[in-house]
Design a protein around this motif. Structure first.
Motif, PDB file in Angstrom:
ATOM      1  N   VAL A 224       6.737  26.658   4.106  1.00 36.22           N
ATOM      2  CA  VAL A 224       7.616  25.519   3.854  1.00 36.22           C
ATOM      3  C   VAL A 224       6.935  24.295   4.429  1.00 36.22           C
ATOM      4  O   VAL A 224       6.641  24.234   5.624  1.00 36.22           O
ATOM      5  CB  VAL A 224       9.001  25.717   4.514  1.00 36.22           C
ATOM      6  CG1 VAL A 224       9.917  24.543   4.194  1.00 36.22           C
ATOM      7  CG2 VAL A 224       9.622  27.034   4.091  1.00 36.22           C
ATOM      8  N   GLU A 225       6.649  23.319   3.577  1.00 35.93           N
ATOM      9  CA  GLU A 225       6.017  22.075   4.009  1.00 35.93           C
ATOM     10  C   GLU A 225       7.051  20.965   3.914  1.00 35.93           C
ATOM     11  O   GLU A 225       7.720  20.814   2.888  1.00 35.93           O
ATOM     12  CB  GLU A 225       4.823  21.768   3.110  1.00 35.93           C
ATOM     13  CG  GLU A 225       3.999  20.596   3.565  1.00 35.93           C
ATOM     14  CD  GLU A 225       2.758  20.427   2.696  1.00 35.93           C
ATOM     15  OE1 GLU A 225       2.629  19.346   2.089  1.00 35.93           O
ATOM     16  OE2 GLU A 225       1.956  21.374   2.624  1.00 35.93           O
ATOM     17  N   LEU A 226       7.192  20.191   4.983  1.00 43.26           N
ATOM     18  CA  LEU A 226       8.224  19.160   5.057  1.00 43.26           C
ATOM     19  C   LEU A 226       7.625  17.815   5.456  1.00 43.26           C
ATOM     20  O   LEU A 226       6.745  17.759   6.327  1.00 43.26           O
ATOM     21  CB  LEU A 226       9.279  19.567   6.089  1.00 43.26           C
ATOM     22  CG  LEU A 226       9.994  20.875   5.758  1.00 43.26           C
ATOM     23  CD1 LEU A 226      10.336  21.631   6.999  1.00 43.26           C
ATOM     24  CD2 LEU A 226      11.200  20.602   4.920  1.00 43.26           C
ATOM     25  N   HIS A 227       8.121  16.761   4.834  1.00 48.70           N
ATOM     26  CA  HIS A 227       7.710  15.394   5.171  1.00 48.70           C
ATOM     27  C   HIS A 227       8.944  14.509   5.223  1.00 48.70           C
ATOM     28  O   HIS A 227       9.780  14.556   4.313  1.00 48.70           O
ATOM     29  CB  HIS A 227       6.736  14.841   4.130  1.00 48.70           C
ATOM     30  CG  HIS A 227       5.441  15.556   4.071  1.00 48.70           C
ATOM     31  ND1 HIS A 227       4.410  15.315   4.948  1.00 48.70           N
ATOM     32  CD2 HIS A 227       5.013  16.548   3.266  1.00 48.70           C
ATOM     33  CE1 HIS A 227       3.400  16.112   4.667  1.00 48.70           C
ATOM     34  NE2 HIS A 227       3.740  16.874   3.648  1.00 48.70           N
ATOM     35  N   LEU A 228       9.045  13.707   6.258  1.00 48.94           N
ATOM     36  CA  LEU A 228      10.094  12.701   6.365  1.00 48.94           C
ATOM     37  C   LEU A 228       9.519  11.410   5.791  1.00 48.94           C
ATOM     38  O   LEU A 228       8.441  10.968   6.208  1.00 48.94           O
ATOM     39  CB  LEU A 228      10.512  12.503   7.825  1.00 48.94           C
ATOM     40  CG  LEU A 228      11.625  11.511   8.081  1.00 48.94           C
ATOM     41  CD1 LEU A 228      12.940  12.019   7.510  1.00 48.94           C
ATOM     42  CD2 LEU A 228      11.768  11.241   9.570  1.00 48.94           C
ATOM     43  N   THR A 229      10.204  10.836   4.818  1.00 52.80           N
ATOM     44  CA  THR A 229       9.692   9.636   4.161  1.00 52.80           C
ATOM     45  C   THR A 229      10.771   8.565   4.115  1.00 52.80           C
ATOM     46  O   THR A 229      11.939   8.829   4.398  1.00 52.80           O
ATOM     47  CB  THR A 229       9.236   9.950   2.714  1.00 52.80           C
ATOM     48  OG1 THR A 229      10.368  10.369   1.955  1.00 52.80           O
ATOM     49  CG2 THR A 229       8.181  11.038   2.681  1.00 52.80           C
ATOM     50  N   GLY A 230      10.377   7.368   3.733  1.00 51.59           N
ATOM     51  CA  GLY A 230      11.313   6.280   3.517  1.00 51.59           C
ATOM     52  C   GLY A 230      11.567   5.431   4.742  1.00 51.59           C
ATOM     53  O   GLY A 230      11.189   5.774   5.857  1.00 51.59           O
ATOM     54  N   SER A 231      12.235   4.339   4.494  1.00 45.85           N
ATOM     55  CA  SER A 231      12.606   3.409   5.566  1.00 45.85           C
ATOM     56  C   SER A 231      13.812   3.985   6.316  1.00 45.85           C
ATOM     57  O   SER A 231      14.464   4.902   5.832  1.00 45.85           O
ATOM     58  CB  SER A 231      12.973   2.056   4.958  1.00 45.85           C
ATOM     59  OG  SER A 231      14.136   2.171   4.160  1.00 45.85           O
ATOM     60  N   PRO A 232      14.123   3.438   7.498  1.00 48.18           N
ATOM     61  CA  PRO A 232      15.288   3.944   8.234  1.00 48.18           C
ATOM     62  C   PRO A 232      16.582   3.940   7.418  1.00 48.18           C
ATOM     63  O   PRO A 232      17.432   4.795   7.590  1.00 48.18           O
ATOM     64  CB  PRO A 232      15.392   2.994   9.428  1.00 48.18           C
ATOM     65  CG  PRO A 232      13.993   2.535   9.655  1.00 48.18           C
ATOM     66  CD  PRO A 232      13.388   2.431   8.275  1.00 48.18           C
ATOM     67  N   GLU A 233      16.728   3.002   6.499  1.00 43.92           N
ATOM     68  CA  GLU A 233      17.937   2.933   5.683  1.00 43.92           C
ATOM     69  C   GLU A 233      17.934   3.948   4.544  1.00 43.92           C
ATOM     70  O   GLU A 233      18.977   4.272   3.988  1.00 43.92           O
ATOM     71  CB  GLU A 233      18.119   1.527   5.088  1.00 43.92           C
ATOM     72  CG  GLU A 233      18.254   0.429   6.109  1.00 43.92           C
ATOM     73  CD  GLU A 233      16.902  -0.017   6.668  1.00 43.92           C
ATOM     74  OE1 GLU A 233      15.887   0.064   5.949  1.00 43.92           O
ATOM     75  OE2 GLU A 233      16.869  -0.424   7.845  1.00 43.92           O
TER      76      GLU A 233
END
Length: 127
Positions: free
Chosen positions: A73-82
């Motif tokens: 399982v590969e996971l990435h957190l993306t995007g701006s805080p909102e």
């Protein structure tokens, strides 16, 4: 139910955690003033989701008697805080395309997945 404690002393930003009876060190990378002696908080969040996903899917395949050889399982957190989002990619070995698709469907309903998607109330008070 789950239980954890976190302690931070004078060393910036090294935090000692005991979760489920296991010791973990969390920290921030040097670029943020830490020593990089452990995963950062968002890394721990992704690790929790990854572990829940892997365990749940392995259990499901075992109950079905499927010949699951490996699951990553590969996971990435993306995007701006909102607009944060988690991108999750499953690498499945040993199953046919129909079984893989079923595991991807089940991944959307693992306990930690549902908690993150639904949100969770946090009550804070002083001891």
């Amino acid at each position: 139910m789950a239980h954890a404690k976190a302690h931070i002393g004078e060393t910036p930003w090294r935090t000692q955690i005991v979760a489920g009876g296991h010791a973990i060190t969390a920290d921030e990378p040097a670029a943020l003033g830490g020593q990089g002696s452990g995963p950062a908080p968002y890394d721990l969040l992704l690790a929790s989701l990854g572990a829940c996903t892997a365990i749940t899917l392995k259990m499901y395949a075992a109950r079905k008697g499927w010949p699951l050889q490996a699951l990553d399982v590969e996971l990435h957190l993306t995007g701006s805080p909102e607009e944060r989002r988690i991108e999750r990619k499953l690498f499945v070995t040993g199953l046919d395309d129909e079984q893989k698709a079923r595991l991807a469907d089940i991944a959307e309903r693992t306990p930690v997945t549902l908690t993150l998607k639904q949100g969770l109330a946090i009550d804070t008070r002083l001891a």
